[in-house]
Scaffold this active site. Structure first.
Site, PDB file in Angstrom:
ATOM      1  N   CYS A  84      20.812  79.993  52.447  1.00  0.00           N
ATOM      2  CA  CYS A  84      20.525  79.949  51.016  1.00  0.00           C
ATOM      3  C   CYS A  84      20.607  81.342  50.401  1.00  0.00           C
ATOM      4  O   CYS A  84      21.141  81.517  49.298  1.00  0.00           O
ATOM      5  CB  CYS A  84      19.148  79.343  50.774  1.00  0.00           C
ATOM      6  N   CYS A 194      11.391  75.006  49.959  1.00  0.00           N
ATOM      7  CA  CYS A 194      10.354  74.606  49.012  1.00  0.00           C
ATOM      8  C   CYS A 194      10.212  73.096  48.896  1.00  0.00           C
ATOM      9  O   CYS A 194       9.105  72.577  48.807  1.00  0.00           O
ATOM     10  CB  CYS A 194      10.661  75.206  47.646  1.00  0.00           C
TER      11      CYS A 194
END
Length: 365
Positions: A84, A194
């Site tokens: 990411c 998350c």
């Protein structure tokens, strides 16, 4: 901005230093894609009425999440946080917020105006006389996040500021509280992935996207000791939670061809330890070091690690066609294909790659 103490203090420090600060919240996940999670598992997302939203759900899905699912389905253990950072945060996101149009509009305001991307990562950078930028560990070794930034390009790091990289975490929280933001200073740590949060096992989350294929769990002699729930749900070295006899069983390997989980009955079984890895997709932040071609020189030993917060171990590196062989001075437990190996020289992160095999090589001494 994530809404936590690190990004909040980063913005505050820059503002106090005279920077013109613009807060941006990067949205990578749509909670509707995982309705069983219930309410949005990222509580900070409700606190962004005053910041600019940038939607990267599609990019994250295509460039990180689908690749992560494909790896798990093949029995590989990837690190989506490293991916990411390199693909989204310091790739697509940086390209958008620091686009040529944005940079030109800022720089037109004055010859001394420049635009940067600032984040709350615990890492530091250093500019060399040549103009190149090096990535350094954060001074708080317990929070150092340079491992997760190891595959970010030098070009991206050159345009990045890490305002809290020189601070210990307790001081960061104290500074935020002193600024009158006690609510933020008392927030729990945010999760790397998350959208998963602390609500469930990651394997349960993955089961929504990867078809379970139960099969046999066997010992080293091929004797069936139980059943597994799907190979993607297991990681090398973890407890297999298979009840067979008086022993506890631990994952040694995955036989994808025969859909078998191979286990050992000792958490420190010798076959769980490796001192060599081969890694591909290497990202050298400042170019391949010359030492790669002469790894036998004693003064050319580096340090490497394969997990966040793992103690770095002395190692040497050799290039093998499209791969690099990293040999550690002592064996490491439970190295899995797909993990990242990251290399340092002292405090400087040289880069990292993705492990595709691990093994134990006997010493020639």
């Amino acid at each position: 901005m994530s809404g936590g103490v690190d990004s909040t203090l980063s913005a505050l420090l820059l503002k106090n230093a005279g920077y013109d600060v613009h807060a941006v919240f990067m949205r990578n996940w749509d909670p509707q894609d995982d309705a069983s999670l219930g309410p949005d598992p990222c509580p900070a997302s409700a606190d962004f009425e005053d910041v600019q939203w940038v939607d990267f759900v599609k990019e994250y899905w295509n460039q990180v999440f689908e690749r992560t699912l494909a790896d798990y389905a093949q029995g590989i253990t990837p690190n989506p946080d490293v991916l990411c950072n390199s693909e989204i945060k310091f790739g697509e996101f940086m390209d958008k917020v620091l686009s040529d149009e944005v940079v030109e509009s800022i720089e037109k305001r004055g010859k001394d105006q420049r635009i940067w991307l600032a984040t709350g990562h615990y890492a530091r950078t250093r500019t060399l006389p040549s103009g190149e930028t090096q990535l350094l560990r954060g001074l708080d070794r317990n929070k150092d996040q340079s491992y997760y930034l190891s595959m970010v390009s030098e070009q991206a790091l050159r345009r990045t500021i890490f305002p809290v990289g020189h601070l210990p975490k307790p001081q960061v929280k104290a500074m935020v509280a002193k600024a009158g933001l006690e609510r933020i200073s008392n927030r729990p740590e945010s999760m790397g992935i998350c959208f998963v949060g602390k609500r469930r096992k990651f394997s349960t989350f993955l089961a929504q996207y990867i078809e379970r294929s139960p099969g046999e769990a066997v010992d080293l002699d091929g004797r069936v000791i139980g059943q597994h729930k799907g190979l993607f749900a297991y990681t090398i070295g973890q407890a297999a939670r298979i009840h067979h006899g008086p022993d506890k069983w631990f994952v040694l390997n995955k036989d994808m061809k025969h859909n078998r989980l191979i286990c050992v009955n000792d958490s420190n079984h010798r076959k769980l330890f490796s001192n060599c890895v081969f890694a591909r997709q290497f990202q050298w932040i400042n170019g391949e070091p010359a030492l790669v071609s002469r790894p036998d020189e004693e003064d050319q030993v580096l340090e490497g690690q394969i997990r966040y917060r793992q103690e770095a171990i002395p190692c040497t590196v050799q290039r093998h066609m499209d791969s690099y062989k990293v040999t550690f001075s002592s064996p490491i437990r439970a190295i899995a294909e797909g993990q990242n190996v990251v290399l340092w020289r002292d405090e400087t992160c040289l880069g990292g790659g993705v492990i595709h095999s691990a093994f134990h090589e006997a010493s020639s001494a």
